[in-house]
Design a protein around this motif. Sequence first.
Motif, mmCIF file in Angstrom:
data_model
loop_
_atom_site.group_PDB
_atom_site.id
_atom_site.type_symbol
_atom_site.label_atom_id
_atom_site.label_comp_id
_atom_site.label_asym_id
_atom_site.label_seq_id
_atom_site.Cartn_x
_atom_site.Cartn_y
_atom_site.Cartn_z
ATOM 1 N N LEU A 317 42.485 35.932 33.575
ATOM 2 C CA LEU A 317 41.532 36.266 34.902
ATOM 3 C C LEU A 317 41.649 35.389 35.794
ATOM 4 N N LEU A 318 41.970 35.691 37.150
ATOM 5 C CA LEU A 318 41.615 34.809 38.327
ATOM 6 C C LEU A 318 40.803 35.212 39.227
ATOM 7 N N VAL A 319 39.945 34.292 39.744
ATOM 8 C CA VAL A 319 39.045 34.712 40.552
ATOM 9 C C VAL A 319 39.241 34.065 41.941
ATOM 10 N N SER A 320 39.626 34.736 43.117
ATOM 11 C CA SER A 320 39.870 34.159 44.238
ATOM 12 C C SER A 320 38.817 34.404 45.464
ATOM 13 N N GLY A 321 38.553 33.463 46.009
ATOM 14 C CA GLY A 321 37.661 33.604 47.133
ATOM 15 C C GLY A 321 36.120 33.530 46.725
ATOM 16 N N LEU A 339 34.583 47.185 36.142
ATOM 17 C CA LEU A 339 35.861 47.100 36.776
ATOM 18 C C LEU A 339 36.860 46.349 35.883
ATOM 19 N N ILE A 340 36.217 45.057 35.470
ATOM 20 C CA ILE A 340 36.982 44.146 34.696
ATOM 21 C C ILE A 340 37.329 44.875 33.202
ATOM 22 N N GLY A 341 36.352 45.532 32.880
ATOM 23 C CA GLY A 341 36.494 46.128 31.286
ATOM 24 C C GLY A 341 37.679 47.470 31.659
ATOM 25 N N ASN A 342 37.704 47.961 32.738
ATOM 26 C CA ASN A 342 38.466 49.253 32.933
ATOM 27 C C ASN A 342 40.049 48.433 33.268
ATOM 28 N N ALA A 343 40.167 47.308 34.103
ATOM 29 C CA ALA A 343 41.360 46.760 34.217
ATOM 30 C C ALA A 343 41.951 46.270 32.868
ATOM 31 N N THR A 344 40.896 45.653 31.972
ATOM 32 C CA THR A 344 41.301 45.279 30.550
ATOM 33 C C THR A 344 41.839 46.243 29.798
ATOM 34 N N GLN A 345 41.365 47.484 29.782
ATOM 35 C CA GLN A 345 41.933 48.528 28.972
ATOM 36 C C GLN A 345 43.468 48.908 29.355
ATOM 37 N N HIS A 346 43.696 48.772 30.885
ATOM 38 C CA HIS A 346 44.835 49.361 31.275
ATOM 39 C C HIS A 346 46.072 48.424 31.807
ATOM 40 N N GLN A 348 48.834 45.600 31.550
ATOM 41 C CA GLN A 348 50.162 45.338 30.811
ATOM 42 C C GLN A 348 49.785 44.030 29.935
ATOM 43 N N ARG A 349 50.145 43.864 28.728
ATOM 44 C CA ARG A 349 49.855 42.660 27.951
ATOM 45 C C ARG A 349 50.695 41.562 28.693
ATOM 46 N N GLY A 350 49.992 40.358 28.681
ATOM 47 C CA GLY A 350 50.737 39.345 29.274
ATOM 48 C C GLY A 350 50.681 38.998 30.837
ATOM 49 N N THR A 351 49.934 40.036 31.371
ATOM 50 C CA THR A 351 49.691 39.723 32.830
ATOM 51 C C THR A 351 48.092 39.149 33.333
ATOM 52 N N ARG A 352 48.116 39.028 34.456
ATOM 53 C CA ARG A 352 47.008 38.566 34.871
ATOM 54 C C ARG A 352 46.002 39.605 35.702
ATOM 55 N N ILE A 353 44.775 39.531 35.490
ATOM 56 C CA ILE A 353 43.654 40.217 36.316
ATOM 57 C C ILE A 353 43.126 39.430 37.451
ATOM 58 N N VAL A 354 43.128 39.829 38.625
ATOM 59 C CA VAL A 354 42.882 39.108 39.791
ATOM 60 C C VAL A 354 41.618 39.626 40.350
ATOM 61 N N VAL A 355 40.613 38.955 40.603
ATOM 62 C CA VAL A 355 39.534 39.504 41.407
ATOM 63 C C VAL A 355 39.536 38.823 42.499
ATOM 64 N N ASP A 356 39.675 39.512 43.693
ATOM 65 C CA ASP A 356 39.520 39.067 45.078
ATOM 66 C C ASP A 356 38.347 39.311 45.882
ATOM 67 N N ILE A 357 37.657 38.116 46.235
ATOM 68 C CA ILE A 357 36.429 38.323 47.150
ATOM 69 C C ILE A 357 36.727 38.083 48.516
ATOM 70 N N VAL A 358 36.718 38.975 49.368
ATOM 71 C CA VAL A 358 36.861 38.789 50.708
ATOM 72 C C VAL A 358 36.027 39.347 51.727
ATOM 73 N N VAL A 365 31.736 42.613 52.377
ATOM 74 C CA VAL A 365 32.400 42.135 51.454
ATOM 75 C C VAL A 365 33.276 42.826 50.600
ATOM 76 N N HIS A 366 34.461 42.656 50.266
ATOM 77 C CA HIS A 366 35.269 43.503 49.676
ATOM 78 C C HIS A 366 35.376 42.537 48.259
ATOM 79 N N VAL A 367 35.101 43.270 47.212
ATOM 80 C CA VAL A 367 35.420 42.877 45.923
ATOM 81 C C VAL A 367 36.454 43.670 45.077
ATOM 82 N N ALA A 368 37.546 43.251 45.026
ATOM 83 C CA ALA A 368 38.698 44.313 44.187
ATOM 84 C C ALA A 368 39.237 43.333 42.995
ATOM 85 N N VAL A 369 39.483 44.505 41.910
ATOM 86 C CA VAL A 369 39.882 43.783 40.751
ATOM 87 C C VAL A 369 41.290 44.689 40.380
#
Length: 452
Positions: A317-321, A339-346, A348-358, A365-369
């Motif tokens: 998991l990467l937190v940006s901003g 949001l993070i739990g939902n992203a973890t369930q769906h 693809q294995r070996g990829t990265r979940i990114v949380v953007d704070i803009v 402010v927009h927080v996107a997973v």
Amino acid sequence: MATPHPRSLRQRLSLWLAVQSLAGLGAVCLVVYWVTAMNLSERQNEMLAQKEVIVRHLLGHVQETPREHPLSDFLIGHENFRLVVRSGDGRLVFPLVEPSEDSARLATRVFEVAPHVQGGQALQVTLSMDVAEDMLHLRRLAVTLAVAAVVGTVVISLGGFSIVHFGLAPVRRLAAQVQLLSADNLHQRLDGSGQPTELAPLVEQFNGLLGRLDQAYVQMEGFNADVAHELRTPLATLLASNELALRRPASFDLPEVLSSNLEELHRLTGIVNDMLFLSQADRGAVARRTDTPSLAAIVQQVADYHEAALSEAGLDLLVSGDVAGSFDVPLLQRALSNLIGNATQHAQRGTRIVVDIVAIPAGRVHVAVTNMGQTVPPDILGRIFDRFFRASASRSHSEKNHGLGLAITAAIARMHDGRPTASSHQGVTTIGLELSVNAKVVRARYPEGPAE
């Protein structure tokens, strides 16, 4: 205090039309009366002026005393005129007897006539005209105009009442259509054909309201069915295990039965608590904001809580901003966890979940997973924030959640005067929150590599 009985629109329009008709006709009658009175007054003044010229001529050429002058001939055929001549010292010169005058019925003109002999006294002449006929004419005209105004008002009011009644016929037809509506036929729409232009927007807006009510009613029925289904499963499990344990106590391990029942009770408690939370959010509950110096730190705390699940799914998991602002931290942690739990369930294995704070304009402010996985179809993407909605049985994870996570996330966004967001293109799915806050950019955190 008793409330006044409301008047109908027909009564109000008819009453105002009657008042305006009376005022308009009354104004016209007053103008007619005033113009007539002015014309009569001018005619009287003209006649007096003409007679004054004659009197001056007669008195100016007399060689004898005025009483010997043929002034009486002037009055022949002019019975409505009165003539009084006095000398300079007030002595009555003509007529011989002081006349009795009704000043209320006379229009009078007073003037002087120069003496016909040098050194003589000027004569004071009072010329009067009887205006009784003119006054009678004005009285009759006033009565006629008043009666005409009242009769005209009555006629116009009756006609206006009929016109208003006929004009409101489309409203009565719409009312009859609305009366036929019920919860069983909300799919029907008002017939706007043949309606006046002024009612067309009302029909359109009402039909739009019916559409929203129909959709809400369908969703409510589906929601009730989902609640019954979600509660029935754990209740059925509890009933079955307890019945079996009571019938065959020797073949069941009591601690194991109690542990299983406790899990189901926790699930029921979670469903009830989530339902109560959504109910409070729907009633207008707002977030209890506190100053938060770093939103990224809040995200990182939630990410640490999901560290085991992320590791098991082969994800990082990467937190940006980052932004600082005012948030309800417990609610925001719950939304981010969903949001993070939902992203973890769906993801693809070996990829990265990114949380953007803009930080975005207007103090928001927009927080996107974002996660990599299967593309979510648009019809499903538009319903992911509905209560108890699951895209498919394979992605339901019903043993871990009951389909209220994203609905709660959307409610938390609304409690922060914001909204949920969702998009999915070419395997990249982004679900987030847009929150209202006077936020300022602090710095970018974790620009490289996974969050620690």
